[in-house]
Each structure stands twice: as C-alpha cells, then as structure tokens.
Scaffold this motif. Structure first.
Motif, mmCIF file in Angstrom:
data_model
loop_
_atom_site.group_PDB
_atom_site.id
_atom_site.type_symbol
_atom_site.label_atom_id
_atom_site.label_comp_id
_atom_site.label_asym_id
_atom_site.label_seq_id
_atom_site.Cartn_x
_atom_site.Cartn_y
_atom_site.Cartn_z
ATOM 1 N N THR A 51 -9.913 5.176 -7.176
ATOM 2 C CA THR A 51 -10.640 3.993 -6.723
ATOM 3 C C THR A 51 -9.687 3.123 -5.936
ATOM 4 O OG1 THR A 51 -10.121 2.752 -8.726
ATOM 5 C CG2 THR A 51 -12.176 4.021 -8.740
ATOM 6 N N GLY A 52 -10.221 2.369 -5.056
ATOM 7 C CA GLY A 52 -9.412 1.461 -4.254
ATOM 8 C C GLY A 52 -10.157 0.160 -4.030
ATOM 9 N N SER A 53 -9.399 -0.913 -3.831
ATOM 10 C CA SER A 53 -10.011 -2.213 -3.554
ATOM 11 C C SER A 53 -9.123 -2.981 -2.575
ATOM 12 C CB SER A 53 -10.198 -3.011 -4.841
ATOM 13 O OG SER A 53 -8.944 -3.304 -5.418
ATOM 14 N N GLN A 54 -9.755 -3.797 -1.790
ATOM 15 C CA GLN A 54 -9.059 -4.613 -0.795
ATOM 16 C C GLN A 54 -9.836 -5.904 -0.616
ATOM 17 O OE1 GLN A 54 -6.177 -4.277 1.074
ATOM 18 N NE2 GLN A 54 -6.617 -6.281 1.886
ATOM 19 N N VAL B 276 3.751 -10.374 -1.261
ATOM 20 C CA VAL B 276 3.562 -9.552 -0.066
ATOM 21 C C VAL B 276 2.715 -8.319 -0.403
ATOM 22 C CG1 VAL B 276 4.765 -8.095 1.620
ATOM 23 C CG2 VAL B 276 5.639 -10.364 1.094
ATOM 24 N N ALA B 277 2.911 -7.766 -1.592
ATOM 25 C CA ALA B 277 2.148 -6.575 -1.996
ATOM 26 C C ALA B 277 0.659 -6.873 -2.113
ATOM 27 C CB ALA B 277 2.683 -6.032 -3.306
ATOM 28 N N ASP B 278 0.282 -8.130 -2.324
ATOM 29 C CA ASP B 278 -1.130 -8.498 -2.395
ATOM 30 C C ASP B 278 -1.844 -8.309 -1.056
ATOM 31 O OD1 ASP B 278 -1.307 -9.049 -5.040
ATOM 32 O OD2 ASP B 278 -1.044 -11.219 -4.845
ATOM 33 N N LEU B 279 -1.102 -8.171 0.015
ATOM 34 C CA LEU B 279 -1.723 -7.946 1.319
ATOM 35 C C LEU B 279 -2.304 -6.535 1.451
ATOM 36 C CD1 LEU B 279 0.901 -9.589 3.703
ATOM 37 C CD2 LEU B 279 -1.338 -10.497 3.055
ATOM 38 N N PHE B 280 -1.801 -5.609 0.677
ATOM 39 C CA PHE B 280 -2.185 -4.211 0.811
ATOM 40 C C PHE B 280 -3.276 -3.845 -0.197
ATOM 41 C CE2 PHE B 280 2.262 -4.624 2.125
ATOM 42 C CZ PHE B 280 2.135 -4.211 3.450
ATOM 43 N N PRO B 281 -4.036 -2.802 0.097
ATOM 44 C CA PRO B 281 -5.078 -2.385 -0.848
ATOM 45 C C PRO B 281 -4.480 -1.864 -2.146
ATOM 46 C CG PRO B 281 -5.105 -1.002 1.140
ATOM 47 C CD PRO B 281 -4.026 -2.005 1.307
ATOM 48 N N ARG B 282 -5.289 -1.948 -3.200
ATOM 49 C CA ARG B 282 -4.860 -1.459 -4.516
ATOM 50 C C ARG B 282 -5.605 -0.170 -4.821
ATOM 51 N NH1 ARG B 282 -4.034 -6.657 -8.322
ATOM 52 N NH2 ARG B 282 -3.162 -7.964 -6.701
ATOM 53 N N PHE B 283 -4.869 0.802 -5.299
ATOM 54 C CA PHE B 283 -5.456 2.089 -5.666
ATOM 55 C C PHE B 283 -5.212 2.340 -7.136
ATOM 56 C CE2 PHE B 283 -4.525 2.518 -1.139
ATOM 57 C CZ PHE B 283 -5.767 2.933 -0.669
ATOM 58 N N ARG B 284 -6.228 2.919 -7.772
ATOM 59 C CA ARG B 284 -6.113 3.286 -9.187
ATOM 60 C C ARG B 284 -6.573 4.729 -9.331
ATOM 61 N NH1 ARG B 284 -8.221 -1.937 -9.327
ATOM 62 N NH2 ARG B 284 -6.781 -3.413 -10.236
#
Length: 153
Positions: free
Chosen positions: A62-65, A26-34
């Motif tokens: 940084t963020g990715s989606q 489920v967490a893969d649905l949200f953007p990732r921030f570093r």
C-alpha cells in the motif's frame, strides 16, 4: 581531549538529534509505502484448523501521499532547518569555550612554571646571611619600651 568534555559531547548529540528531525521533516515530502504480511488459516472445520494445508499467507503493498497540506510540510522543514542551524551555532560556541578553557589552563600552567623558575633563580642568587636571632621570653617577644605594651606572638 575536547571531545571528551561533557559539554562538547552534549552539543554534538543535540546537533545530531536536530539533523535527524530535519531529515524526518524532509522525508514527509515523499510517499509512504507499507508492505504488510498476513498469516491466517483457511480451514473449513475445527479439526483441520491447525493443519499445514490450511495455512495461508498474503502480502500486499500500500502507498499513500499527501496531495495538499497548505504548505505545512515545507514549514516544518524550514522550522527544522532553523533549529538545526541554531544547534550548529551553539555547538560552535561550545567548542570555542572549550578551546578557551584549555588555552587558559595551559597558559596558567606556563605562567606557574615561569614563576617557579623565577623564584628558584632568585633563591639561588640571593646572598646568604645568617639571621640574627633574638631571645624570646616565653612565646612572645616584646619590641617596645616598658611603658608601651606591644608584643608579637
């Protein structure tokens, strides 16, 4: 008492792991921030390389989606939900077996206690008669005429 059984504890751990994997899906649905932290030096010469004045640091976010994955994330979520549901059913089955085992053991204890009480009551109510003893020849007693040889040892 049931939670101390290894099969119940193992089933609990398996359902916890399956739930954690489902939450990761489920967490893969949200953007990732570093937020990386960089530490370096801005020295112009070798002599000032390790001085406190030449030390620099920087922080950047940084963020990715993922925009399009052809439904792979949703499929991973459904698969993880199915595995979690399976583990939940196996946990329930394990708990039912544990309850049945405990119930069988308690029933066995109760049955044995009832049997012992019945034997004790029968022993007390039985008439006491002296047992007729017959002489034994050596270690064996013969219970037949001389032409038959049947002995009880």
């Amino acid at each position: 008492m049931l939670r101390d059984r290894p099969d119940v504890r193992g089933a609990e751990r398996r359902i916890a792991a399956a739930t954690a994997r489902q939450n990761v899906a489920v967490a893969d649905l949200f953007p990732r921030f570093r937020i990386p932290l960089t530490l370096g030096t801005a020295a112009s010469g070798f002599g000032s390389l390790f001085s406190a004045a030449s030390t620099i640091w920087s922080v950047a976010a940084t963020g990715s989606q993922t925009l399009f994955d052809d439904g792979q994330r949703k499929a991973r979520i459904r698969a993880a939900e199915a595995i979690t549901a399976t583990q939940r059913l196996q946990y329930e089955q394990t708990v039912r077996v544990a309850f049945r085992d405990v119930e069988d053991a308690l029933t066995g204890i109760e049955t044995e206690a009832t049997r012992r009480e019945a034997l004790g009551a029968a022993k007390l109510s039985a008439p006491r008669r002296p047992i007729a003893r017959q002489p034994l020849i050596g270690h064996c007693a013969s219970a037949a005429p001389a032409r038959w040889i049947i002995s009880i040892c």
